[in-house]
Design a protein around this motif. Structure first.
Motif, mmCIF file in Angstrom:
data_model
loop_
_atom_site.group_PDB
_atom_site.id
_atom_site.type_symbol
_atom_site.label_atom_id
_atom_site.label_comp_id
_atom_site.label_asym_id
_atom_site.label_seq_id
_atom_site.Cartn_x
_atom_site.Cartn_y
_atom_site.Cartn_z
ATOM 1 N N ARG A 54 0.893 -1.158 0.031
ATOM 2 C CA ARG A 54 0.021 0.032 0.229
ATOM 3 C C ARG A 54 0.833 1.125 0.061
ATOM 4 O O ARG A 54 1.725 1.412 0.981
ATOM 5 C CB ARG A 54 -0.970 0.062 1.233
ATOM 6 N N GLY A 115 -0.845 4.662 10.244
ATOM 7 C CA GLY A 115 0.043 3.509 10.207
ATOM 8 C C GLY A 115 -0.322 2.546 9.314
ATOM 9 O O GLY A 115 -0.124 1.099 9.758
ATOM 10 N N SER A 116 -0.875 2.828 8.331
ATOM 11 C CA SER A 116 -1.376 1.815 7.127
ATOM 12 C C SER A 116 -0.581 1.583 5.802
ATOM 13 O O SER A 116 -1.193 0.998 5.109
ATOM 14 C CB SER A 116 -3.086 1.988 7.141
ATOM 15 N N PHE A 117 0.336 2.531 5.611
ATOM 16 C CA PHE A 117 0.979 2.365 4.285
ATOM 17 C C PHE A 117 2.342 2.017 4.283
ATOM 18 O O PHE A 117 3.318 2.243 5.146
ATOM 19 C CB PHE A 117 1.154 3.798 3.756
ATOM 20 N N ASP A 118 2.795 1.027 3.392
ATOM 21 C CA ASP A 118 3.978 0.502 3.241
ATOM 22 C C ASP A 118 4.703 1.552 2.812
ATOM 23 O O ASP A 118 6.240 1.232 2.898
ATOM 24 C CB ASP A 118 3.852 -0.883 2.456
ATOM 25 N N ALA A 142 1.484 8.328 8.976
ATOM 26 C CA ALA A 142 0.925 7.317 7.864
ATOM 27 C C ALA A 142 1.461 6.112 7.569
ATOM 28 O O ALA A 142 1.110 5.175 6.789
ATOM 29 C CB ALA A 142 0.871 8.256 6.633
ATOM 30 N N VAL A 143 3.087 6.218 7.780
ATOM 31 C CA VAL A 143 3.608 4.814 7.633
ATOM 32 C C VAL A 143 3.392 3.547 8.393
ATOM 33 O O VAL A 143 3.329 3.858 9.732
ATOM 34 C CB VAL A 143 5.152 5.083 7.725
ATOM 35 N N ALA A 144 3.242 2.544 7.946
ATOM 36 C CA ALA A 144 3.031 1.414 8.500
ATOM 37 C C ALA A 144 4.399 0.714 9.364
ATOM 38 O O ALA A 144 5.563 1.054 8.826
ATOM 39 C CB ALA A 144 2.399 0.174 7.866
ATOM 40 N N PRO A 145 4.373 0.097 10.412
ATOM 41 C CA PRO A 145 5.539 -0.592 11.196
ATOM 42 C C PRO A 145 6.112 -1.592 9.846
ATOM 43 O O PRO A 145 5.393 -2.037 9.094
ATOM 44 C CB PRO A 145 4.865 -1.458 12.088
ATOM 45 N N GLY A 147 7.403 -0.258 7.148
ATOM 46 C CA GLY A 147 7.146 0.785 5.925
ATOM 47 C C GLY A 147 8.202 1.828 5.868
ATOM 48 O O GLY A 147 9.186 2.121 6.516
ATOM 49 N N ARG A 217 10.298 2.790 9.288
ATOM 50 C CA ARG A 217 9.678 2.604 10.455
ATOM 51 C C ARG A 217 9.797 1.260 11.157
ATOM 52 O O ARG A 217 9.353 0.249 10.428
ATOM 53 C CB ARG A 217 8.046 3.009 10.389
ATOM 54 N N ARG A 219 8.777 0.091 14.344
ATOM 55 C CA ARG A 219 7.668 -0.452 15.134
ATOM 56 C C ARG A 219 6.557 0.569 15.222
ATOM 57 O O ARG A 219 6.855 1.792 14.806
ATOM 58 C CB ARG A 219 8.213 -0.950 16.263
#
Length: 219
Positions: A54, A115-118, A142-145, A147, A217, A219
């Motif tokens: 994503r 926290g949902s975008f790779d 917005a960056v996922a762990p 990502g 990111r 964690r």
């Protein structure tokens, strides 16, 4: 619902300051094509080793990056304040046969899932600077762990002077401001200035060097 002040959602779905939208609509309306139509070189280089997932394209403009990412297998959410630009971007996506989720909003008003975008890609964004670092924190949030945040800007613009043009660099977010917020939850992978592979034509073609910030990111 329509309310004509900042931080609201208008009847056509735009979330943000109407004055910001109008400014960028005017810029795009002045030219049939504002940008080169090709993906940004730093994005192409930095994404080469990443597994598609994503991605959030911040300030997608006429959609060249978003279309390129979608063709590469990414699930693309593309955000832009200008409705004129989004209309053009959607047309390019249709021509390319790809599906993209378009968001007509300022970054801080977009109500994106945290926290949902790779990958969060911001290529030369015009993000207003605020005392609470809202846009910087929105990019990071917005960056996922696991990502990556990829922020690219024109080198030297942050040290310009307001009287050089109508552009005041003190009013905008630069990569160093985002880097200053990175804590132990982040690994700084790239923070450098490099020659820019400038495309033929399009606004900004005269810039020769980029500042590239890439952070993962943890964690």
């Amino acid at each position: 619902m329509t309310r004509d002040n900042a931080g609201t959602t208008t009847a056509d779905g735009y979330a943000g300051d109407p004055a910001v939208r109008a400014e960028w609509d005017d810029r795009y309306a002045d030219r049939a094509q504002l940008w080169s139509g090709r993906p940004n070189g730093a994005l192409v280089a930095e994404v080469a080793g990443l597994t598609p997932g994503r991605v959030l394209d911040v300030g997608c403009g006429e959609g060249a990056d978003a279309v390129w990412l979608a063709r590469g297998g990414w699930d693309v959410t593309a955000l832009e304040v200008s409705g004129v630009a989004l209309d053009r971007a959607a047309g390019h996506a249709r021509d390319a046969g790809v599906t993209i989720h378009w968001v007509h909003a300022e970054l801080t008003e977009a109500a994106l899932p945290p926290g949902s975008f790779d990958l969060v890609s911001a290529q030369y964004p015009a993000l207003p600077r605020t005392s609470d670092a809202a846009n910087e924190r929105a990019l990071l949030g917005a960056v996922a762990p696991g990502g990556v945040l990829l922020l690219v800007h024109h080198a030297g613009m942050d040290t310009g002077h307001p009287h050089d043009s109508e552009f005041d660099p003190a009013a905008y977010v630069w990569p160093a401001m985002v880097a200053a917020l990175l804590d132990d939850d982040w690994e700084l992978e790239v923070d450098e200035q490099r020659p820019r592979p400038a495309p033929d034509g399009g606004a900004g073609a005269h810039h020769t060097d980029d500042v590239v910030l890439r952070a993962r990111r943890l964690r």
